[in-house]
Structures are given as C-alpha cells and as structure tokens.
Design an enzyme around this catalytic site. Structure first.
Site, short mmCIF file in Angstrom:
data_model
loop_
_atom_site.label_atom_id
_atom_site.label_comp_id
_atom_site.label_asym_id
_atom_site.label_seq_id
_atom_site.Cartn_x
_atom_site.Cartn_y
_atom_site.Cartn_z
N HIS A 135 0.83 -1.21 0.00
CA HIS A 135 0.00 0.00 0.00
C HIS A 135 0.87 1.26 0.00
O HIS A 135 0.69 2.16 -0.83
CB HIS A 135 -0.93 -0.02 1.22
N GLU A 136 1.83 1.34 0.93
CA GLU A 136 2.66 2.55 1.01
C GLU A 136 3.53 2.70 -0.23
O GLU A 136 3.73 3.80 -0.72
CB GLU A 136 3.52 2.54 2.28
N HIS A 139 1.64 4.27 -2.95
CA HIS A 139 1.62 5.74 -2.86
C HIS A 139 2.88 6.34 -3.50
O HIS A 139 2.81 7.37 -4.17
CB HIS A 139 1.56 6.19 -1.40
N HIS A 145 -5.74 6.86 -2.81
CA HIS A 145 -6.63 5.87 -2.20
C HIS A 145 -7.74 5.49 -3.17
O HIS A 145 -8.20 6.30 -3.96
CB HIS A 145 -7.20 6.40 -0.88
N CYS A 151 -9.25 -3.54 -3.20
CA CYS A 151 -7.98 -3.08 -3.79
C CYS A 151 -6.98 -2.74 -2.68
O CYS A 151 -7.35 -2.18 -1.65
CB CYS A 151 -8.24 -1.86 -4.66
N CYS A 170 -6.33 -3.18 -7.97
CA CYS A 170 -7.45 -3.34 -8.90
C CYS A 170 -6.98 -2.85 -10.28
O CYS A 170 -5.95 -2.18 -10.38
CB CYS A 170 -8.66 -2.54 -8.41
N CYS A 173 -5.93 0.78 -10.56
CA CYS A 173 -4.73 1.24 -9.85
C CYS A 173 -3.44 0.60 -10.36
O CYS A 173 -2.36 1.14 -10.16
CB CYS A 173 -4.86 0.94 -8.36
ZN LIG Z 1 -2.74 5.16 2.10
ZN LIG Z 2 -7.78 0.35 -6.82
#
Ligand SMILES: [Zn+2]
Ligand SMILES: [Zn+2]
Length: 182
Positions: A135-136, A139, A145, A151, A170, A173
């Site tokens: 996740h990080e 970014h 987000h 996702c 997903c 993304c």
């Molecule tokens: Zn985040």
């Molecule tokens: Zn996504």
C-alpha cells in the site's frame, strides 16, 4: 521474466526480524516486478519519540531516512519499524508515504493480534505487513486511495479494512509494468 532496473530498498528502522524482511522483500519484488534490496538497519531516531503520546512521529523518521539513504534514479525506499507511529491529528498510522515521492515507512506494531490482547497469528501478521508495505509503496508510485475495498490502495482505517482487502491492485490502480506474466 524481464526485471526492471528500478529498485525498492527496504530499510529496517530498529531491529526487525530477518524473516519478516525476507517476506516483504519477496512479496514486493513479485508484485512490483523489480529488484528489492534490504539495507543495514538504522537506529530508531530518538528525536522522533513523543513522550506525551508514547509514540514516534513517522514524518521525523522519514526525515532521518532521507539523511541516511542515497537513492539513485527511480529508486524507492520503504522503512520498516516496530514502534507505534503517529502523525499530528491522528491517533496512530500504519504507515506514511510521500505521494509520488521516494520514501515511505510502515509500522509492524499494530499488525500483531497480541497488540489487541488476542493470541498471535504469525501468518495473519505477515499478510498484514505485506499489505501495508505494498500500500505505502503504491503511494510512492503515485497511486492515491481507491474506493474499491478489495484493492490494496483502499484506505485502512482499522485492521478490519486491511484484512478485508487483497494484496493486489485493482485494474484501475495497477500500472502495466507491474503485471507479471503468469
Ligand atoms: Zn494510504
Ligand atoms: Zn484500486
């Protein structure tokens, strides 16, 4: 499989068990289709500690990381810490990243069942750590987000959100270079 030269660096902030770093390294290498290196650990910076909150400022740790790490073109660095992190205005954070930048950090502290008085679950813990790391790093690759709760870029307000989402991006993304051939 053709490997991209773009590398991810894992930087232990404080002592982190090798197996955890290996797990993160393998997972991020597979998901982002690039080489991942694990660096020598750095000390948890004293100046990041806030005694009033008994927590560490994630932004101050990122600052410290910046002074330690020399990143080459396109490289990203993910700090892995086992202290409780916060940013002003929030009770805690699982991690922090510079959106579209080069540095991010995750904390393992709140990913253990034992933090909540529950019996530990090693595989669940590792799964959560991988999700927070991906996740990080997402970014850092400019992903914001995502409203899709499955996702990996969905915001985790609590571990319920983390446990509910998958470890993958997903279609909206995902960047094309991340799609590894099966
Ligand atoms: Zn985040
Ligand atoms: Zn996504």
């Amino acid at each position: 499989m053709e490997r991209k030269s773009v590398r991810i660096i894992l930087l232990p902030v404080g002592t982190i068990e090798e197996f955890i770093l290996d797990t993160l390294s393998k997972a991020t290498s597979r998901i982002f289709n690039c080489q991942v290196s694990i660096y020598e650990k750095i000390k948890v910076p004293d100046e990041a500690y806030n005694p009033a909150r008994n927590q560490y400022s994630s932004s101050k740790i990122l600052e410290k990381m910046r002074s330690f790490i020399k990143l080459e073109n396109g490289e990203k660095a993910l700090g892995v810490a086992d202290v409780d992190l916060y940013v002003p205005g929030l009770n805690f954070v699982f991690g922090e990243a510079e959106l579209g930048g080069r540095l991010a950090i995750i904390s393992l502290t709140r990913l253990r069942q034992s933090f909540y008085g529950l019996p530990d679950d090693r595989s669940l813990f590792l799964q959560r750590a991988v999700k927070e790391a991906v996740h990080e790093l997402g970014h850092l690759y400019g992903r914001g987000h995502c409203p899709d709760f499955r996702c990996i870029m969905h915001f985790s307000n609590s571990l319920l959100d983390t446990d509910r989402k998958s470890v993958s991006f997903c279609p909206r993304c995902r960047l094309p270079e991340w799609t590894s051939p099966v």
